[in-house]
Design a protein around this motif. Structure first.
Motif, PDB file in Angstrom:
ATOM      1  N   GLY A 521       0.826  -1.198   0.000  1.00 14.00           N
ATOM      2  CA  GLY A 521       0.000   0.000   0.000  1.00 14.00           C
ATOM      3  C   GLY A 521       0.860   1.247   0.000  1.00 14.00           C
ATOM      4  N   ILE A 522       0.632   2.146  -0.955  1.00  6.37           N
ATOM      5  CA  ILE A 522       1.320   3.432  -1.013  1.00  6.37           C
ATOM      6  C   ILE A 522       0.295   4.494  -1.386  1.00  6.37           C
ATOM      7  N   PHE A 523       0.225   5.553  -0.606  1.00 10.87           N
ATOM      8  CA  PHE A 523      -0.636   6.670  -0.995  1.00 10.87           C
ATOM      9  C   PHE A 523       0.135   7.969  -0.825  1.00 10.87           C
ATOM     10  N   PRO A 524       0.386   8.678  -1.930  1.00 10.01           N
ATOM     11  CA  PRO A 524       1.101   9.956  -1.849  1.00 10.01           C
ATOM     12  C   PRO A 524       0.129  11.106  -1.629  1.00 10.01           C
ATOM     13  N   HIS A 525       0.377  11.894  -0.604  1.00  9.05           N
ATOM     14  CA  HIS A 525      -0.495  13.036  -0.325  1.00  9.05           C
ATOM     15  C   HIS A 525       0.192  13.937   0.701  1.00  9.05           C
ATOM     16  N   ASP A 526      -0.200  15.178   0.713  1.00 12.28           N
ATOM     17  CA  ASP A 526       0.297  16.119   1.721  1.00 12.28           C
ATOM     18  C   ASP A 526      -0.441  15.841   3.023  1.00 12.28           C
ATOM     19  N   VAL A 527       0.070  14.903   3.787  1.00 10.16           N
ATOM     20  CA  VAL A 527      -0.635  14.437   4.988  1.00 10.16           C
ATOM     21  C   VAL A 527      -0.622  15.481   6.090  1.00 10.16           C
ATOM     22  N   ASP A 528       0.487  16.219   6.226  1.00  8.58           N
ATOM     23  CA  ASP A 528       0.601  17.161   7.341  1.00  8.58           C
ATOM     24  C   ASP A 528       0.252  18.596   6.967  1.00  8.58           C
ATOM     25  N   GLY A 529      -0.191  18.828   5.722  1.00 12.39           N
ATOM     26  CA  GLY A 529      -0.669  20.143   5.324  1.00 12.39           C
ATOM     27  C   GLY A 529       0.387  21.215   5.152  1.00 12.39           C
ATOM     28  N   PRO A 613      -6.829  18.561   9.595  1.00 12.34           N
ATOM     29  CA  PRO A 613      -7.656  19.504   8.834  1.00 12.34           C
ATOM     30  C   PRO A 613      -6.901  20.041   7.624  1.00 12.34           C
ATOM     31  N   GLY A 614      -7.563  19.992   6.466  1.00 13.35           N
ATOM     32  CA  GLY A 614      -6.947  20.501   5.249  1.00 13.35           C
ATOM     33  C   GLY A 614      -6.081  19.513   4.509  1.00 13.35           C
ATOM     34  N   SER A 615      -5.921  18.309   5.073  1.00 15.05           N
ATOM     35  CA  SER A 615      -5.058  17.316   4.410  1.00 15.05           C
ATOM     36  C   SER A 615      -5.815  16.582   3.313  1.00 15.05           C
TER      37      SER A 615
END
Length: 615
Positions: A521-529, A613-615
């Motif tokens: 499992g890999i998910f790229p995202h701005d997790v910490d905003g 919030p916002g992630s």
């Protein structure tokens, strides 16, 4: 002095031994105890299990020399908490309870999901989600049929797909079931909880094993339909249970099965990716083949499916992408414009195969792209995601591999290899996997399992000593190996594939914390905003041949990105992302209260984490 182990407390006992002073600890496996006395420091960790059916005493004995007083004692518990005591005399008993421990600064190191009580980046909200579905893997052992294969391929579910199926602006979730278990569609409610839907429809196809799924508009009505890939290793080739399925959406989240819309395949598949790659306005599909049942190591058929715009698909692989038809044992793929010509190329990864890029030449034609830097990229790849991880405007990739924490190590100079053939002339193929040891590549199979599988070798190896130093080349003449299927793996590292432009790539392994187990499992995202892409990753694989051993040392990981291709591990005590079990996929779900991250696990319930919030 003895006391039965409770698993939740440490009992420290002191006593003089031959003029020395000693302290002993009885407590939970994994607890790390540090004693401080004057300028001396004494450390032990309770790890009673040291081998197969063996154990050592649960009592830890500290020889503290002439110390009469222990200045302080620290117990670091497996869940990250700590206990501290000061001014202890020897020759006395002290009881320390884990339940009374304070929050520590360490990352947890065991499967206990209790974390230090501090704010974290992600919050486990599984119990609040309304999702009651649990993946239940069917009882089946690939090794009963193919004794020498290195790992099972029948436990790669569940499938996971996310999309807004009823047009309310909220994402819904499809979980694919194992053989004998229906898939489950969960519709998001206005309060953020999820409720099952279309249960009778998916129950009718419970005989298949769902290994991948995708929501996309198949028939051009602007509503997301559902394609489900059937796979696993339980069925014979061309079995009806291996037929993929297409479910059409009425626009309100009610689905029906589209009969006759797909070619008859009978392929044990692995993954599906949707894209209008030929630019005609409708969405086409690539469906990867995972394995030929009963013939692990042979390249299965993969399919390029062309959409007629009304939801009917034709296999055009032989005509438009012949090199794609038997590209390898595919596990994942992604469509991206790699060369900047405005057309989506296809990047394919798999087990025992290199990272392979097919150039979109226009007109629906896909041809192998000439690249530099991927020549020695053959691995046991499981997952690929794309993004600009280096900030140079070019598309890079993060690719999940087998990891670096196992008996087998692979490099271009010393690859892991496999020959596949009916060596015993029994009508079934055997897999001879070899790994290097001190410069020589020896087969993994032990003598007993090898001779059980290939009885014709019994007369050649009457003793264990006669087999101990044999290589595959010693066991079979070159002529007999010449027509065998040959596979190799040259890297096991989970990797950033940096796009240097002009068809040049560089493999940059991720930090060692990402190498503890296979990554699925890999998910790229701005997790910490902070405006920079991070990574959520996870994996593990239990069903591995004993010669290698279970690959199960990961509890999920957040890797914080810097936007320039470097990722730094974030402790679970800070990230809140702590996932035991066998992770198979990670996806993000939009809700009215912010993002959720869904973690699908094999033979377990999915976990749900609420993002910042916002992630």
């Amino acid at each position: 002095m003895t006391k039965q182990q409770t698993g939740r407390e440490a009992i420290v006992v002191g006593g003089g031994l031959a003029g020395l002073t000693a302290a002993t600890l009885l407590g939970r496996a994994g607890a790390r105890v540090t004693l401080y006395g004057g300028t001396e420091q004494f450390v032990q960790e309770l790890e009673p299990t040291r081998g197969f059916q063996s154990s050592v005493d649960y009592v830890l004995t500290f020889g503290v020399g002439p110390c009469i007083t222990i200045d302080s004692l620290k117990v670091e518990w497996p869940d990250g908490r700590e206990s501290r005591l000061k001014g202890l005399e020897t020759n006395r008993r002290v009881v320390i309870r884990q339940a009374e421990a304070a929050a520590g600064n360490r990352e947890p190191g065991t499967g206990n999901r209790t974390l230090a009580s501090r704010p974290t980046l992600l919050e486990d909200v599984t119990d609040l989600s309304g999702i009651s579905w649990t993946h239940k893997e069917n009882q089946f052992s690939d090794f009963d049929r193919e004794r020498l294969m290195p790992r099972m391929v029948s436990t790669e579910g569940p499938a996971l797909a996310v999309g807004d199926v009823n047009g309310d602006g909220l994402d819904d979730i499809y979980f694919g079931g194992a053989k004998g278990q229906p898939g489950a569609l969960y519709i998001q409610q206005p309060d953020g909880r999820f409720a099952p839907s279309n249960t009778a429809l998916f129950a009718a196809d419970s005989g298949s094993e769902d290994v991948a799924a995708v929501f996309f508009d198949a028939n051009g009505d602007k509503h997301p339909d559902l394609y489900v890939v059937s796979g696993g290793n339980e069925f014979s080739e061309l079995a009806s249970a291996l037929q993929d399925r297409l479910y059409l959406n009425d626009g309100h989240g009610q689905f029906h099965k589209a009969e006759g819309s797909l070619p008859i395949d009978g392929i044990s598949g692995s993954h599906v990716v949707a894209e209008d790659y030929d630019g005609d306005g409708d969405i086409d599909l690539f469906v990867g083949g995972r394995v030929v049942p009963w013939k692990y190591g042979a390249n299965p058929q993969s399919m390029l499916l062309q959409n007629d715009g009304r939801g009917h698909f034709t296999d055009v692989t032989a005509r438009l992408a012949p090199e794609l038809a038997r590209v390898g044992m595919v596990t994942d793929a992604v469509w991206r414009d790699v060369d900047g010509d405005g057309r989506k190329d296809l990047i394919v990864v798999g087990e025992w195969m290199p990272i392979t890029i097919f150039h979109n030449a226009g007109g629906g034609r896909l041809t192998p792209m000439k690249t530099s830097g991927l020549e020695h990229s053959a691995g046991w790849w499981n997952r690929i995601v794309a993004g600009d991880f280096t900030g140079d405007g070019r598309v890079d990739f993060i690719v999940g591999n087998a990891g670096l924490n196992s008996r087998c190590h692979a490099s271009a100079a010393e690859p892991v290899t496999m020959y596949v053939k009916d060596f015993g002339r029994t009508g079934y193929v055997e897999q001879l996997v070899s790994c290097y040891n001190h410069g020589v590549s020896y087969p993994l199979a032990l003598r007993d399992e090898l001779l059980t599988t290939i009885p014709t070798l019994r007369s050649r190896y009457p003793t264990y000593k006669s087999y101990a130093t044999q290589t595959v080349a010693d066991m079979f003449p070159k002529a007999e190996l010449a027509d065998a299927i040959f596979k190799s793996a040259e890297t096991f590292a989970t990797t950033l594939v940096r796009n240097d432009g002009g068809g040049k790539f560089t493999l940059v392994p991720l930090p060692r914390e990402a190498q503890l187990a296979p990554v699925y499992g890999i998910f790229p995202h701005d997790v910490d905003g902070d405006g920079v892409t991070d990574l959520l990753i996870g994996g593990n694989l239990d069903e591995v041949t004993p010669a290698i051993g279970a690959m199960h040392a990961s509890y999920g990981l957040v890797l914080k990105g810097d936007g320039r291709g470097t990722f730094k591990p974030m402790p679970a005590t800070k990230s809140g992302f702590f996932v035991p079990g066998q992770i198979r996929d990670i996806q993000r779900v939009r809700t009215r209260n912010g993002a959720l991250y869904i973690v699908a696990r094999n033979n377990d319930r999915p976990l749900v984490f609420r993002g910042a919030p916002g992630s």
